[in-house]
Design an enzyme around this catalytic site. Sequence first.
Site, PDB file in Angstrom:
ATOM      1  N   GLU A  94       0.827  -1.199   0.000  1.00  0.00           N
ATOM      2  CA  GLU A  94       0.000   0.000   0.000  1.00  0.00           C
ATOM      3  C   GLU A  94       0.865   1.254   0.000  1.00  0.00           C
ATOM      4  OE1 GLU A  94      -4.169  -1.151   2.025  1.00  0.00           O
ATOM      5  OE2 GLU A  94      -2.595  -0.775   3.481  1.00  0.00           O
ATOM      6  N   CYS A 107       3.519   8.762   0.695  1.00  0.00           N
ATOM      7  CA  CYS A 107       4.067   7.895   1.742  1.00  0.00           C
ATOM      8  C   CYS A 107       4.203   6.516   1.115  1.00  0.00           C
ATOM      9  CB  CYS A 107       3.118   7.859   2.943  1.00  0.00           C
ATOM     10  SG  CYS A 107       3.670   6.724   4.242  1.00  0.00           S
ATOM     11  N   CYS A 114       6.873  -6.426   6.948  1.00  0.00           N
ATOM     12  CA  CYS A 114       7.988  -5.870   7.726  1.00  0.00           C
ATOM     13  C   CYS A 114       8.416  -6.911   8.749  1.00  0.00           C
ATOM     14  CB  CYS A 114       7.542  -4.593   8.448  1.00  0.00           C
ATOM     15  SG  CYS A 114       8.891  -3.749   9.325  1.00  0.00           S
ATOM     16  N   CYS A 121       2.028  -2.007  15.471  1.00  0.00           N
ATOM     17  CA  CYS A 121       1.995  -1.673  14.047  1.00  0.00           C
ATOM     18  C   CYS A 121       1.380  -2.806  13.229  1.00  0.00           C
ATOM     19  CB  CYS A 121       3.413  -1.395  13.557  1.00  0.00           C
ATOM     20  SG  CYS A 121       3.504  -1.000  11.795  1.00  0.00           S
ATOM     21  N   CYS A 348      -0.381   6.193  10.129  1.00  0.00           N
ATOM     22  CA  CYS A 348       0.878   5.557  10.518  1.00  0.00           C
ATOM     23  C   CYS A 348       0.593   4.212  11.167  1.00  0.00           C
ATOM     24  CB  CYS A 348       1.625   6.405  11.535  1.00  0.00           C
ATOM     25  SG  CYS A 348       1.976   8.053  10.975  1.00  0.00           S
TER      26      CYS A 348
HETATM   27  N1  SAH Z   1       9.928   0.908   9.775  1.00  0.00           N
HETATM   28  C1  SAH Z   1      10.100   2.343   9.730  1.00  0.00           C
HETATM   29  C2  SAH Z   1       9.176   2.972   8.705  1.00  0.00           C
HETATM   30  C3  SAH Z   1       7.717   2.925   9.035  1.00  0.00           C
HETATM   31  S1  SAH Z   1       7.214   4.527   9.396  1.00  0.00           S
HETATM   32  C4  SAH Z   1       9.916   2.919  11.104  1.00  0.00           C
HETATM   33  O1  SAH Z   1       9.614   2.159  12.012  1.00  0.00           O
HETATM   34  O2  SAH Z   1      10.144   4.116  11.305  1.00  0.00           O
HETATM   35  C5  SAH Z   1       5.738   4.306  10.224  1.00  0.00           C
HETATM   36  C6  SAH Z   1       5.702   5.142  11.475  1.00  0.00           C
HETATM   37  O3  SAH Z   1       4.445   4.921  12.116  1.00  0.00           O
HETATM   38  C7  SAH Z   1       6.765   4.743  12.456  1.00  0.00           C
HETATM   39  O4  SAH Z   1       7.188   5.865  13.179  1.00  0.00           O
HETATM   40  C8  SAH Z   1       5.988   3.805  13.350  1.00  0.00           C
HETATM   41  O5  SAH Z   1       6.603   3.626  14.583  1.00  0.00           O
HETATM   42  C9  SAH Z   1       4.672   4.519  13.447  1.00  0.00           C
HETATM   43  N2  SAH Z   1       3.568   3.650  13.848  1.00  0.00           N
HETATM   44  C10 SAH Z   1       3.477   2.321  13.703  1.00  0.00           C
HETATM   45  N3  SAH Z   1       2.301   1.890  14.169  1.00  0.00           N
HETATM   46  C11 SAH Z   1       1.654   2.967  14.627  1.00  0.00           C
HETATM   47  C12 SAH Z   1       0.389   3.167  15.219  1.00  0.00           C
HETATM   48  N4  SAH Z   1      -0.433   2.140  15.420  1.00  0.00           N
HETATM   49  N5  SAH Z   1       0.031   4.423  15.529  1.00  0.00           N
HETATM   50  C13 SAH Z   1       0.854   5.473  15.302  1.00  0.00           C
HETATM   51  N6  SAH Z   1       2.057   5.335  14.736  1.00  0.00           N
HETATM   52  C14 SAH Z   1       2.456   4.102  14.419  1.00  0.00           C
END
Ligand code: SAH
Length: 362
Positions: A94, A107, A114, A121, A348
């Site tokens: 996505e 994005c 992952c 996440c 996110c």
């Molecule tokens: N793997 C990388 C890139 C993904 S970015 C990383 O971890 O940074 C996605 C962002 O959303 C990251 O900052 C992650 O920690 C955040 N994220 C993941 N699940 C989330 C959630 N349920 N609510 C808010 N942010 C979340």
Amino acid sequence: MADRTLLYDLSFPQIQALLVRWGEPRFRAEQLWHWLYASLAGDWEQMTNLPSGLRQRLAAETELSPLTPVTSQESANGQTRKVLFRLRDGETIESVLMRYTDRRTACISTQVGCGMACLFCATGQGGLVRNLSAGEIVGQVIHLARQVRQTESGQRSGAEQAHPVGNVVLMGMGEPLANYEATWQAIETLTDDRGYNLGARRFTLSTVGLVPGIRRLAEEALPINLAVSLHAADDQLRDRLVPINRRYPLAKLMDAIRDYAGKTKRRVSIEYALIDGVNDAPEQAYQLVRLLEGLLCHVNLIPLNPTPGSPWQPSPREQVDAFRAVLEAAGMPTTVRLRRGIDIEAGCGQLRRRELSAASDS
Ligand code: SAH
């Protein structure tokens, strides 16, 4: 067809080598590159300054389309669009397009799934399937840019016409630093001034905190932005939320981030998802202040987005405000990230490889 060379997978020198091998003059590479990345051509017929024999050979021996949109969903307010793509081997990813008044941000994903397994996440809950190739990463931006150009013509400034997607955040599915080579090649391709020519500062790469990758990034010439997903300021809690912390604990991670900021002189974004009753107490904000003291950084607070496999809830408004107040009182630049596309699970941590029956075809 998965066995044909995907053109977006090739760097400029590789395209040049291919065309020279085919007996074409060297300037053909520039023409083709321009079609791919400046004109955003979606089919061979458009490439009118290439001889028809060459177009036929390209069509027969290479592949132009890395991904096919399967479904796409638009948020109720029309600001966010999520697209589910099918890749040539049938896997799905996505990407999200976010519309702001003066720019569009893509994005994009760097892996199918992952492997980092962060508890909150949705992408992490499904595990890692495979890395994306450079062309599959680039292709997401090209597709979204083409779509903006086609659907929003007449409403744009000069800058937006040149760059229908004006910012790229590597914050979709996957861990970009676990797929370093392809991710970096994609950035090099999109910044190349013979083609899409987007400034390196328009890119933000978000990492869970892979220390060797951060150190490697610090050596790169292109000045992209770095964001680090921290979420906790002590190892005990971070071990639980972000399991890779056991391999790269906070002391090592903070060393790498400090070295990166010192070397590049660029402000690092620290991402912190606020989870009700887990990491959002005022003491935890003070702990974060101590951890980040003296670092050239900016803190991005993200009230947790709900995901199916997790029991956790976002911090209520008052807790977010109180947490933020502690950081601001300590002089730390802090923002609360705008929540976008939550109604279509485009926020996110909400991206998954899933086809929704309710979604409309794009
Ligand atoms: N793997 C990388 C890139 C993904 S970015 C990383 O971890 O940074 C996605 C962002 O959303 C990251 O900052 C992650 O920690 C955040 N994220 C993941 N699940 C989330 C959630 N349920 N609510 C808010 N942010 C979340």
